[in-house]
Design an enzyme around this catalytic site. Structure first.
Site, short mmCIF file in Angstrom:
data_model
loop_
_atom_site.label_atom_id
_atom_site.label_comp_id
_atom_site.label_asym_id
_atom_site.label_seq_id
_atom_site.Cartn_x
_atom_site.Cartn_y
_atom_site.Cartn_z
N LEU A 1 0.82 -1.16 0.05
CA LEU A 1 -0.08 0.00 0.22
C LEU A 1 0.76 1.25 0.02
O LEU A 1 1.96 1.07 0.55
CB LEU A 1 -0.91 -0.09 1.27
CG LEU A 1 -1.81 -1.32 1.35
CD1 LEU A 1 -2.76 -0.88 2.70
CD2 LEU A 1 -2.89 -0.65 0.24
N CYS A 2 0.41 2.26 -0.66
CA CYS A 2 0.95 3.61 -0.61
C CYS A 2 1.26 3.99 0.71
O CYS A 2 0.55 3.77 1.62
CB CYS A 2 0.31 4.64 -1.38
SG CYS A 2 0.40 4.35 -3.03
N PRO A 3 2.55 4.54 1.11
CA PRO A 3 3.44 5.08 0.24
C PRO A 3 4.66 3.79 -0.05
O PRO A 3 5.50 4.38 -0.65
CB PRO A 3 4.13 6.25 0.97
CG PRO A 3 4.22 5.79 2.24
CD PRO A 3 2.86 4.88 2.49
N ASP B 1 -2.11 -1.21 -5.67
CA ASP B 1 -2.57 -0.10 -4.90
C ASP B 1 -2.84 1.11 -5.93
O ASP B 1 -1.83 1.52 -6.62
CB ASP B 1 -1.80 0.55 -3.88
CG ASP B 1 -2.45 1.55 -2.95
OD1 ASP B 1 -3.63 2.09 -3.44
OD2 ASP B 1 -2.07 2.09 -1.94
#
Lengths: 347, 79
Positions: free
Chosen positions: B15-17, B42
């Site tokens: 998932l970001c970041p 993502d």
């Protein structure tokens, strides 16, 4: 060789750090940003996971702030090192499992290490005296400077005039008279300064930028530690605590039940590692089983999941129980009625 | 230096970041002109990686979907 001074600014993505960095840019200082990713950051994940957030722009506010300021941003993964801060905070927790003072010391220390490695001159933070009950108090702000090792190379432009002059001020790298004396919890001075700088769009998360300040999240983390009998976590654990309803009907297992399509899709990514339940006869959620339910508890788990499906009023709902290896079986259960589901099970 | 050198960053499942961090870590040692293909699950990466490129001076060549995943192709630029 330029004699332009260089500062590294801690950028959270919120307004204060944005203002602090711009305030220092106004003095002709070269500023770059640094953003630390702990795994508990509100930033990013929930935007990615939940479908209802899709109407909002999917932006990382730290990157967005850096773009508004025209500065580089270095995003640093501190997930592993940060465990020591969360699990054993020397200065204790705040209202929930938020180790704010240790966190600030840790991040400023990491920024100071970066500064030394890259030959920068000082650190900038958006701290405002009196704004936060742990890390931004008159007595704790000097502690952050001292314990981080940054000492007087740590400049807080928004409240610098309430504090003794730091190295950048004494050396004339910045003009102390053009810094600020904000204090307290009011946001009015920041909003006025944002207007003066021409910032019309900025993030102001009500609960700050960290899930550990959230009572419900902290409750789920405490429950995780209690259920496992040890205080530790992996990245997947703390991400899953941000997703779905967490329901613990027995000490040895809990259910993570998706609340909508986006969460369901996200939880699908864990089906290769965790046992799952999904409704088949009616539209409904996907649920992961975290732990090791006994054979008699599978029906209980299925009844709970069925309760959150469109078949909650039906006599029977069909579900699929799927194991990480791919083997699965179907079962029909009677959806649990509201009065059968104790509030204490819902984390 | 072959200007068409390609490097894959597999950031699926992150998932970001984290996809941005993976790209950032990989780009440090790459020659200018290298193409980096970031494969992500993502969708936030479609915004975050280009934003990171804009502020750090790298060039975005392509963004889009590849099957169920998202692809961002960038060209490394070092000032």
């Amino acid at each position: 060789m330029t004699d332009k001074r260089q500062a590294i600014a801690l950028i959270s993505g919120g307004l204060d750090s944005m203002l602090a960095a711009r305030a220092v840019q106004e003095h002709g200082v070269h500023v770059e940003g640094i953003n630390f990713y702990t795994g508990f950051c509100v930033e990013g994940h929930t935007h990615a996971i939940r479908r209802r957030d899709q109407a909002r722009p999917k932006r990382n506010n730290a990157l967005w702030v850096a773009e508004q300021l025209g500065i580089r941003l270095h995003i640093v993964d501190i997930i592993e090192e940060y465990k020591g801060v969360v699990l054993n905070p020397r200065h204790g927790y705040g209202a929930n499992l938020n180790p704010c003072l240790d966190c600030k010391i840790f991040m400023v220390r990491k920024a100071y290490e970066w500064l030394q490695a890259h030959g920068f001159d000082f650190i900038v933070t958006g701290e405002v005296m009196g704004q936060r009950p742990m890390s931004q108090r008159r007595d704790t702000m000097p502690l952050v400077s001292r314990a981080s090792g940054a000492a007087d190379r740590l400049l807080r432009p928004l409240c610098a005039r309430n504090l003794p002059p730091t190295l950048p001020e004494r050396q004339g790298w910045v003009d102390r008279e053009r810094l600020y004396d904000f204090s307290g919890r009011s946001r009015k001075p920041q909003i006025a300064l944002a207007q003066r700088f021409g910032f019309e769009d900025y993030a102001q998360p009500a609960g700050g930028c960290c899930f550990l300040t959230d009572a419900q999240y902290s409750g789920k983390l405490s429950d995780l530690w209690q259920a496992r009998g040890r205080r530790t976590y992996e990245l997947d654990d703390i991400i899953l605590l941000k997703v779905g309803r967490h329901i613990r009907p027995r000490p040895d297992f809990k259910l993570i039940v998706s609340r909508e399509e986006g969460e369901g899709r996200f939880l699908q990514g864990y089906q290769g590692r965790m046992t799952s339940l999904s409704t088949q006869s009616h539209p409904g959620p996907l649920a992961l089983i975290d732990g090791a339910p006994g054979p008699g508890d599978i029906e209980l788990a299925a009844r709970i999941v069925a309760r959150y499906s469109k078949g909650r009023g039906a006599e029977k709902v069909e579900l699929e129980l799927r194991h990480p290896g791919g083997e699965s079986r179907r079962l029909w259960v009677c959806p649990m009625r509201d009065e059968e589901l104790p509030r204490a099970w819902i984390l | 230096m072959d200007p068409l050198s390609r490097v894959l960053v597999d950031a699926r499942g992150l998932l970001c970041p984290m996809p941005v961090i993976r790209v950032q870590q990989r780009v440090v040692d790459l020659e200018p002109g290298t193409l980096v293909e970031a494969l992500c699950s993502d969708p936030g990466a479609l915004n975050d990686i280009p934003a990171w490129c804009r502020i750090n001076g790298h060039r975005v060549i392509e963004t889009g979907q590849r099957g169920i995943d998202y692809l961002v192709v960038i060209e490394v630029v070092h000032e």
